[in-house]
Design an enzyme around this catalytic site. Structure first.
Site, mmCIF file in Angstrom:
data_model
loop_
_atom_site.group_PDB
_atom_site.id
_atom_site.type_symbol
_atom_site.label_atom_id
_atom_site.label_comp_id
_atom_site.label_asym_id
_atom_site.label_seq_id
_atom_site.Cartn_x
_atom_site.Cartn_y
_atom_site.Cartn_z
ATOM 1 N N LYS A 138 -55.217 -6.808 -64.239
ATOM 2 C CA LYS A 138 -55.482 -7.399 -65.560
ATOM 3 C C LYS A 138 -56.471 -8.550 -65.419
ATOM 4 O O LYS A 138 -56.356 -9.393 -64.528
ATOM 5 C CB LYS A 138 -54.170 -7.898 -66.176
ATOM 6 C CG LYS A 138 -54.256 -8.286 -67.645
ATOM 7 C CD LYS A 138 -52.861 -8.543 -68.198
ATOM 8 C CE LYS A 138 -52.873 -8.823 -69.688
ATOM 9 N NZ LYS A 138 -51.516 -9.011 -70.237
ATOM 10 N N CYS B 287 -53.199 -4.885 -72.522
ATOM 11 C CA CYS B 287 -52.639 -5.796 -73.530
ATOM 12 C C CYS B 287 -53.675 -6.718 -74.149
ATOM 13 O O CYS B 287 -54.491 -6.289 -74.960
ATOM 14 C CB CYS B 287 -51.488 -6.591 -72.917
ATOM 15 S SG CYS B 287 -50.432 -7.396 -74.140
ATOM 16 N N GLU C 65 -46.989 -1.826 -70.237
ATOM 17 C CA GLU C 65 -47.334 -2.842 -69.256
ATOM 18 C C GLU C 65 -46.119 -3.167 -68.368
ATOM 19 O O GLU C 65 -45.010 -3.356 -68.866
ATOM 20 C CB GLU C 65 -47.796 -4.097 -70.001
ATOM 21 C CG GLU C 65 -48.343 -5.203 -69.124
ATOM 22 C CD GLU C 65 -48.925 -6.350 -69.949
ATOM 23 O OE1 GLU C 65 -49.533 -7.246 -69.341
ATOM 24 O OE2 GLU C 65 -48.768 -6.350 -71.192
ATOM 25 N N ASP D 59 -26.624 -17.059 -94.746
ATOM 26 C CA ASP D 59 -26.941 -16.883 -93.327
ATOM 27 C C ASP D 59 -25.959 -15.952 -92.632
ATOM 28 O O ASP D 59 -26.360 -14.984 -91.969
ATOM 29 C CB ASP D 59 -26.980 -18.238 -92.623
ATOM 30 C CG ASP D 59 -28.125 -19.106 -93.117
ATOM 31 O OD1 ASP D 59 -29.092 -18.553 -93.644
ATOM 32 O OD2 ASP D 59 -28.037 -20.345 -92.975
ATOM 33 N N SER D 60 -24.677 -16.235 -92.728
ATOM 34 C CA SER D 60 -23.707 -15.374 -92.047
ATOM 35 C C SER D 60 -23.679 -13.982 -92.675
ATOM 36 O O SER D 60 -23.476 -12.982 -91.972
ATOM 37 C CB SER D 60 -22.312 -16.004 -92.061
ATOM 38 O OG SER D 60 -21.849 -16.194 -93.376
ATOM 39 N N PRO E 115 -18.210 -15.524 -87.376
ATOM 40 C CA PRO E 115 -17.622 -16.371 -88.420
ATOM 41 C C PRO E 115 -18.377 -16.141 -89.731
ATOM 42 O O PRO E 115 -19.567 -16.456 -89.826
ATOM 43 C CB PRO E 115 -17.836 -17.793 -87.888
ATOM 44 C CG PRO E 115 -18.029 -17.626 -86.403
ATOM 45 C CD PRO E 115 -18.746 -16.322 -86.256
ATOM 46 N N LEU E 116 -17.710 -15.568 -90.712
ATOM 47 C CA LEU E 116 -18.334 -15.185 -91.982
ATOM 48 C C LEU E 116 -17.947 -16.199 -93.051
ATOM 49 O O LEU E 116 -16.797 -16.236 -93.491
ATOM 50 C CB LEU E 116 -17.878 -13.776 -92.377
ATOM 51 C CG LEU E 116 -18.557 -13.115 -93.571
ATOM 52 C CD1 LEU E 116 -20.056 -12.949 -93.335
ATOM 53 C CD2 LEU E 116 -17.921 -11.754 -93.850
ATOM 54 N N SER E 117 -18.913 -17.034 -93.463
ATOM 55 C CA SER E 117 -18.604 -18.169 -94.333
ATOM 56 C C SER E 117 -18.716 -17.849 -95.813
ATOM 57 O O SER E 117 -18.295 -18.650 -96.645
ATOM 58 C CB SER E 117 -19.557 -19.324 -94.009
ATOM 59 O OG SER E 117 -20.882 -18.998 -94.403
ATOM 60 N N GLY E 118 -19.322 -16.718 -96.146
ATOM 61 C CA GLY E 118 -19.579 -16.421 -97.554
ATOM 62 C C GLY E 118 -20.926 -16.922 -98.025
ATOM 63 O O GLY E 118 -21.228 -16.860 -99.212
ATOM 64 N N GLY E 119 -21.765 -17.410 -97.105
ATOM 65 C CA GLY E 119 -23.101 -17.880 -97.438
ATOM 66 C C GLY E 119 -24.171 -16.890 -97.019
ATOM 67 O O GLY E 119 -23.897 -15.855 -96.403
#
Length: 700
Positions: free
Chosen positions: A114, A173, A45, A363-364, A357-361
């Site tokens: 369309k 579509c 499309e 998410d990162s 930024p790698l926090s150790g959790g």
């Protein structure tokens, strides 16, 4: 008698307003289709300009450049002797329409506008286009097109093509799955009843977790009803915003998929072809369908085309047989979709890599694993001979002789991670971040932010004459929150500083894109600091829930052998912004929020998908949570959620652009449009809940 036809559909990685690049990809797809013997080629499309042009559709320049590209396509020798079906916006009688343009040998056969516009979720087609009604008019071509085709007018509307051997009809579509009371719904039904044997659908369908099978089932259902061949084309890649179009172009016959493309791929052009027997359609219909006896249906105007899709000498040509479609599990989708999106963004942004930024959790770590997955895909694509990927990688790393072979080594070139420690950080998170960075091969930095934090607080104390304290040290709630926020915001400033200058310090060219790592559930409640390190250039996990991310990391442990993730998954989520107690973390996310991430996911789906306000949400949760919580406890959680949601909704106006993956995302840009200044008391709503709680307590 010719009865076998070879047809082509495709997925193209188009980029909004990249007219030069888009036309090259269109021409390449036509060239590949012809090389495979196809006589009909269907594209996605609005492929000429790109689907995601948004308010650029208002500009006359966009329409002009689309016609300039169409002129180039008509004149190209590549487009001869094949029916080409391309998408572009067209203005007719001063009204814009989303159209298909079908042409053959420098002649436009039909412009098909369309009729049913997509206006849900992330789609806003009614903003730029009008729907067409069921009729056919004459369209006066621009002079630049007249000069090529020798035509002054062409048919414009809801017609079908009648070749020497078959009949072809178009859908666009949302016309495939649309549900409405009007007869215009599902044009393939009326077209099939009127003898159309080949249906085409050009789409710009974006990725959401657990959605691919819905699309496939719709295509299969369309030809199960009354037989026929169905071609589905879809855009792929990031064309300039939060969406990732996930391909899956396919060809079906009589309810069976016979050929399909990949859902996630780094190939800019992917062409899917199939050779099919028209007599199979006629036999299927002959047994099941008697339209003139049983149904009222719309007769379509037929545009006669002096061209055959089949060849009279096709008896030895083998036909494609049904195939099974193996769908990705959600964890694989998270690994592949955002990774492809990140690569498109990086190579088109002109930057040299990412900083996280790698926090150790969790998410990162999830954002880091998606970058690693991207590097895996890049190495595999180069190994498989993808010249475009190799060229792009060499340009990004500024090394024309480089050839990526090891994902860890490539990760070291493209990806910088940094652990930003404060006096409130634990050794556990620091060690987990370092271990993961080592396993994926990122360029890892250890940064201590205490000096910057104390410097900012020193400025405040000089001006105001007071030094704020944490609650653990005798401070009030306001002091405690401000001290957490200043740490978080310092991290954002430092992330951008290192992203801009870390390559400069190493004598390398370019800068880095800052990656965010706030998940969709945190965004729901606003459980993050405005302008902290969740404020980034892009966020690959911003549309993904916490529970899905934990399962994704478990997948990465097994699939990529990233054993460092085991301790990250097991650790309780924490912001580490308050002082440690005896060296241990004293703050956890779920305790701060007053609910678990699993509960937040349930609430998020009910709020967005089920359209629940506070009262309706309570009425549903007292049943689904009855084994766990009393009505009074449910009421407390509902009230807490809506207070947090309404107090923090303003944060969504500045949230980092995130990969769209979840149907309950709170993205304020265009997916979840809400106020950001609320009366946070919800007085009437909460009174209704209290009344129900009183009644329930009386009953029990």
């Amino acid at each position: 008698m010719g009865r076998k036809v070879t047809l082509a559909t495709c997925s193209l990685n188009q980029w909004a307003l990249d007219f030069d690049g888009n036309v090259l990809r269109i021409l390449k797809s036509i060239e590949i289709a012809k090389s495979k013997g196809a006589k009909y080629r269907l594209g996605p499309e609005l492929e000429i300009c790109g689907y995601g042009c948004a308010d650029h559709f208002y500009e006359s320049d966009t329409l002009l450049h689309c016609f300039q590209v169409l002129k180039d396509l008509l004149e190209s020798p590549v487009t001869q002797n094949i029916i080409c079906d391309v998408g572009m916006p067209i203005m007719h009688h001063s009204v814009r329409y989303n159209c298909r343009v079908l042409f053959l040998n420098k002649k436009i056969l039909l412009i098909r506008p369309k009729m049913l516009l997509a206006n849900h979720g992330n789609n806003r087609e009614f903003r730029w286009y009008s729907p067409w009604s069921q009729h056919v008019e004459e369209y006066f071509l621009p002079r630049m097109i007249q000069d090529v085709t020798g035509q002054v007018t062409v048919p414009f509307g809801d017609a079908v093509l009648s070749t020497k051997d078959t009949c072809i009809g178009s859908e666009i579509c949302a016309e495939l799955p649309h549900i409405t009371h009007h007869r215009v719904a599902n044009p393939h039904v009326d077209m099939g009843l009127d003898g159309v044997e080949i249906f085409t659908n050009s789409s710009a369908s974006y990725h959401e977790l657990r959605k691919a099978d819905q699309r496939v089932n719709l295509v299969k259902s369309a030809t199960t009803k009354s037989g026929g061949i169905y071609l589905f084309a879809n855009q792929k890649g990031c064309d300039g915003d939060r969406l990732y179009y996930d391909g899956c172009s396919m060809i079906a016959i009589n309810g069976d998929i016979v050929a399909h493309g990949a859902q996630f791929s780094l190939d800019d052009v992917e062409v899917v072809t199939a050779t099919l027997d028209l007599e199979d359609v006629r036999s299927y219909r002959g047994e099941r369908c008697h339209p003139h006896m049983e149904y009222e249906h719309k007769p379509y105007q037929r545009i006669k085309v002096d061209f055959s899709l089949s060849d009279c000498k096709d008896i030895y040509l083998p036909t494609h047989q049904p195939v099974d479609w193996g769908f990705h599990c959600p964890e694989e989708e998270i690994s592949l979709g955002p990774a492809c999106w990140l690569w498109d963004y990086l190579r088109r942004s002109g930057q040299a890599g990412f900083l996280l930024p790698l926090s150790g959790g969790v998410d990162s770590a999830s954002s880091a694993c998606i970058v690693y997955s991207m590097c895996e895909l890049l190495c595999k694509a180069v190994h498989d001979g993808n010249a475009q990927v190799l060229e792009d990688v060499q340009r990004v790393v500024s090394d024309g002789s480089y050839r990526p072979e090891d994902p860890r080594e490539l990760c070291g070139r493209l990806f910088t991670t940094c652990y930003m420690a404060s006096e409130n950080s634990s050794t556990g998170t620091r060690d987990r971040a370092r271990a993961l960075a080592t396993q994926i091969g990122s360029n890892h930095l250890n940064i201590n932010i205490d000096m910057a934090v104390k410097g900012m607080l020193g400025i405040f104390s000089i001006v105001m004459g007071k030094w704020p304290k944490f609650r653990a040290n005798g401070g009030c709630r306001r002091e405690n929150l401000a001290l957490q926020n200043v740490q978080a915001r310092v991290r954002m400033v430092l992330a951008y500083l290192f992203a801009q200058l870390s390559l400069w310090a190493q004598g390398k060219p370019g800068g880095l894109l800052v990656l965010g790592s706030a998940n969709v559930d945190e965004s729901l409640t606003g459980y993050f600091t405005k302008y902290d390190c969740s404020s980034a250039d892009i966020n690959p996990i911003g549309g993904i829930g916490k529970m899905d991310l934990k399962r994704f990391l478990q997948y990465c442990i097994e699939h990529f052998q990233l054993t460092a993730l085991t301790s990250i998954v097991a650790a309780p989520p924490t912001a580490e912004l308050e002082p440690l107690i005896d060296g241990q973390v004293s703050q956890t996310d779920e305790a701060d929020m007053g609910m678990t991430y699993s509960e937040l996911s349930v609430i998020g789906k009910l709020r967005k998908i089920a359209k629940c306000g506070p009262y309706s949400l309570f009425c549903k949760l007292i049943h689904s949570w009855r084994e766990t919580y009393s009505p009074l406890q449910v009421a407390a959680k509902v009230k807490r959620f809506f207070r947090m949601y309404s107090v923090n909704r303003h944060k969504m106006t500045t949230v980092t652009p995130s990969y769209h993956a979840e149907s309950y995302g709170p993205d304020d840009n265009r997916f979840d449009l809400r106020p950001f200044l609320y009366n946070t008391k919800w007085s009437l709503q909460f009174r209704c809940i209290d009344q129900e709680v009183s009644l329930l307590c009386c009953w029990f």
